[in-house]
Design an enzyme around this catalytic site. Sequence first.
Site, PDB file in Angstrom:
ATOM      1  N   ARG A 594      38.157 -64.843  83.806  1.00  0.00           N
ATOM      2  CA  ARG A 594      38.532 -65.320  85.595  1.00  0.00           C
ATOM      3  C   ARG A 594      36.618 -66.320  86.180  1.00  0.00           C
ATOM      4  O   ARG A 594      36.111 -66.482  85.215  1.00  0.00           O
ATOM      5  CB  ARG A 594      38.126 -64.611  86.858  1.00  0.00           C
ATOM      6  CG  ARG A 594      38.148 -65.286  87.891  1.00  0.00           C
ATOM      7  CD  ARG A 594      38.030 -63.728  89.212  1.00  0.00           C
ATOM      8  NE  ARG A 594      38.753 -64.364  90.174  1.00  0.00           N
ATOM      9  CZ  ARG A 594      38.446 -63.844  91.343  1.00  0.00           C
ATOM     10  NH1 ARG A 594      37.819 -62.613  91.260  1.00  0.00           N
ATOM     11  NH2 ARG A 594      39.129 -64.416  92.391  1.00  0.00           N
ATOM     12  N   LYS A 666      34.271 -63.872  81.892  1.00  0.00           N
ATOM     13  CA  LYS A 666      33.575 -64.087  80.367  1.00  0.00           C
ATOM     14  C   LYS A 666      32.333 -64.446  80.132  1.00  0.00           C
ATOM     15  O   LYS A 666      31.681 -64.203  80.596  1.00  0.00           O
ATOM     16  CB  LYS A 666      34.259 -63.777  79.515  1.00  0.00           C
ATOM     17  CG  LYS A 666      35.709 -63.018  79.415  1.00  0.00           C
ATOM     18  CD  LYS A 666      37.093 -62.847  78.245  1.00  0.00           C
ATOM     19  CE  LYS A 666      37.515 -61.654  78.039  1.00  0.00           C
ATOM     20  NZ  LYS A 666      39.024 -62.575  76.915  1.00  0.00           N
ATOM     21  N   GLY A 669      29.454 -70.600  78.602  1.00  0.00           N
ATOM     22  CA  GLY A 669      28.054 -71.152  77.794  1.00  0.00           C
ATOM     23  C   GLY A 669      27.934 -72.280  76.549  1.00  0.00           C
ATOM     24  O   GLY A 669      27.770 -73.251  75.857  1.00  0.00           O
ATOM     25  N   GLU A 670      29.403 -71.139  75.772  1.00  0.00           N
ATOM     26  CA  GLU A 670      28.801 -71.734  74.456  1.00  0.00           C
ATOM     27  C   GLU A 670      30.438 -72.109  73.816  1.00  0.00           C
ATOM     28  O   GLU A 670      29.892 -72.620  72.709  1.00  0.00           O
ATOM     29  CB  GLU A 670      27.747 -70.879  73.445  1.00  0.00           C
ATOM     30  CG  GLU A 670      26.798 -70.523  74.213  1.00  0.00           C
ATOM     31  CD  GLU A 670      25.522 -69.639  73.662  1.00  0.00           C
ATOM     32  OE1 GLU A 670      25.056 -69.294  72.838  1.00  0.00           O
ATOM     33  OE2 GLU A 670      26.026 -68.722  74.785  1.00  0.00           O
TER      34      GLU A 670
END
Length: 712
Positions: A594, A666, A669-670
Site C-alpha cells: 500500500r 512494504k 526506498g530501494e
Amino acid sequence: MTTVTAAAHTREPSVGTAHTRVEGRDKVTGAARYAGEIPFADLAHGWLVLSTVARGRVRAIDSDPVLAMPGVLAVLDHRNALRLNTDYTGLLGTKPDPTCAVFQHDRVPHLGWPVALVVAETSEQAREAAEALVVHYEQEPHDIDFVAGHPGAYPVDGHMPAVTEKGDLDAELAASDLVVDAEYRTPEEHHNPMEPHAATAHWDGGRLEVVDSNQGATWVIGELANLFSLDPASVRVRSEHVGGGFGSKGVRAHQVAAVMAATILQRPVRVVLTRRQMFSLAGYRSPTIQRVRLGADAEGRLRALEHSSLSLTSTVHEFVEPSAGVARVMYDAAAHHTANRAVRLDVPTPTWMRGPGEAPGSFALEAALDELAEKGGIDPVELRLRNDPERGPVSGLPFAGRNVAACFRDGARRFGWADRDPRPGLRRDGRWLLGTGTAAASFPAGAAPSTATVTAHPDGGFTVRIAAADIGTGARTALTLVAADALAVPPERVRVRIGDSDFGPAMIAGGSMGTRSWSWAVAAAAAELRDTLAPGADIPPEGITVRSDTTEAIGSLAPAERHSFGAQFAEVAVDVTTGEVRVRRMLGIFAAGRIVNPLTARSQLVGGMIWGISMALHEEAVRDRASGGHVGADLAGYHVATHADIPHVEADWIDDFDPNDPVGIKGIGEVGIVGAAAAVANAVWHATGVRHRVLPIRPDRVLTSATGALDA
C-alpha cells in the site's frame, strides 16, 4: 478537551492520498537546521587528518608546531587518545568497523585512514592546522588489485548465507537447449548525499549528547555507548533533519572523534567531513565481478541457474556486497547455485548502499536473462513470465504477494512493448540508433521491532514520538498520515517528532524497512490511544500517552518471502560516431504494498530509477594502483547523472496489499534502482547489437565495441 466523534470514524483516509511534506516550508526557507548548523556556546571544531599511504605504520607525528598555531586546542592521535572498547556485536549483528575506533594504534590499513584530529577554535583554524600537520610513515607494499580468480577470495555470509546449492548444475546445463555463460562487472560506487556527514558532541550534566546526521539514533547510541563503555541511558543522539544517506550514515570516524575530543576538552566539538574525505570514511559500494550461467529448454524455462559474485572488503573489517542474493528470489531452476565471495585488499571498508546486492546483482542476472531471450528468440518479457516462480527458489517459502507478472503486463502495455521489433540495430533517428530494454526488480520488504508513543492533548491535537530518521524520503509525512488514520482525525491535528534516541528504540532508515517498521509502531500506539479516549473525555494538561512496542507482533509473523517487486522499461539512443548514450524515456511499474503518500513515493521510485541510469552510464570510482587512492575523489572526477542526462522518467504502481502488515505497506526506498541499469544496458544492446557486460557504458567503450573489441 478533545472529542472523538462518529463522523471522525467515517472520514476519508489520509493514507493513499498525495500530501506535501509537513516540513517542506521549513526546508525551503532554511528554518530546518541540519547537524552542521545547530549552534552551541563555546563550540570548538575538529578536522580529521587522513593517511597519505595505503599500508604501513605511523612512525612519528610532528604535533608541537601545530599546537603552536593560532586557535589550536589539541591534536589527538594514537599516542594520547582515549582507549575504546571494540569487543561487542552491534545493532546489525556485526563487530564495529575498526575505522570507527579512531586513534587506537599506529597501523595504517588503507589510504585515507584517520591518523589524527586537530581541534581549534574555528573551522578555518582547524583545517589550516590539520593540513600543516606532518605525519611520518613506514610505508609497506599495498595490494588494491581486484581481479577475477583472486587467490584470496573466500565465501562470506553477511546478512544471508554465502552459498546456496540444489540440484546437479553440470547435468542440467548439459541437458539444456539454451545456455548463457557470461561475466559481468560493476565498478566501485559512492553515496555522495547532498549533506556531508557531520556530528557535534558535548557533555551536559554528566550526559553525552550528540547532534548528528544519521540514519537511526538507536543505531548510533548503541555503538557510541559500546565504544566508550557508557550506560546507554547516559547518551542522547539527536538527528532532526538529514540531507540524504543512502546507507552511508551509520557510525563513522567523525562521530567517534567528536565524542573523544569533547570528552577530553570538556566543551562542544563539531567534526564535519569534506566531500573528498567522504570517499574514504563514509563507505561505498564494492566493485563486483559476477558470473552467471543459465540453462533452459527450447521454450526458455530454466533448468540451471548459477550466479556467483566476488566483491572486495578491507583488511580490517569484513563486508560483502551480496549480489548473488537477487537470484535466490527472482528465478527458480532444478539446479540452482548461488555464492557471494569477497577478497581482502588494502582499501577502505565498503558498506550498505542503496539496493545493496540487488542493484549490481540485478544488472548481471537481468542482462543474462536478456541474452538467454536473444539466444532462444523469445520476447524478454515473455521469458520472465515463463520463469516466474510460485515459491521462494531457495527458501521454498510462499511469497507474501508476488505481482511481478502484473508489473510486466501493465508496464509493457503502457510502454508500447508490443510494437518492438526484436531485431537489434535497426531503428534509427538520424545519427542515433534506438533500442528498448527491460528488466525485473525486487527488494526485501522486512520489518523490525520499534517503539512509539502517541499523546492526546487538551486542545485536540496529538503528538507522535518515534526515533525514526527522515533522510529525505518523506517519512515524517508518511507517519503523519498513518497516525491520522489510526486516530481518525485530519493530518493537521497530528504532529510527528522524530530523530531523538530519548523516544525509545526504533528501526533505522535502511533496508527499505524504516517506514514500514515505524508505521506499524505508530499505528499500534494510535489505535490503542483512540480506543482509550471515550467520546467527550477530559484530557489532563499533561495529555494522555500510549506507548507501543511491536517486538512481539513482528516476531509472530508467519515465515514468508516478503519483497517489493517491479518491472523496468527503458528506451535509449546511441550515437556510434561519438559513443554517446542517451536514455530517452523510462518507465517503472512496481508492486510495493500500500502506498502511503503517492507524492513522496513517486519521488523515491523515480529517484532510484535515475540513480540506475547514473549507474549504467556514468558512475565509476577509479583507484590509482601506485597510491592506492582514488583518481578524482570529488564530484568533478566522480561523474553522476545531471539534469541534462535525465529524460522523462515515469514510476507507477499496482495494487499490492500485504495482509500481514497492519498498514499494508512494504518498502520503496530501494526497489526503484534495482533492474534500472540492466534495462538501460539491455536497451543499448537492442540499439546497437553489441552487449556491454561492464558498467558504466562509457562513450569510449561504445566506440571500442563498435569496432569489434566487445566490452573493452
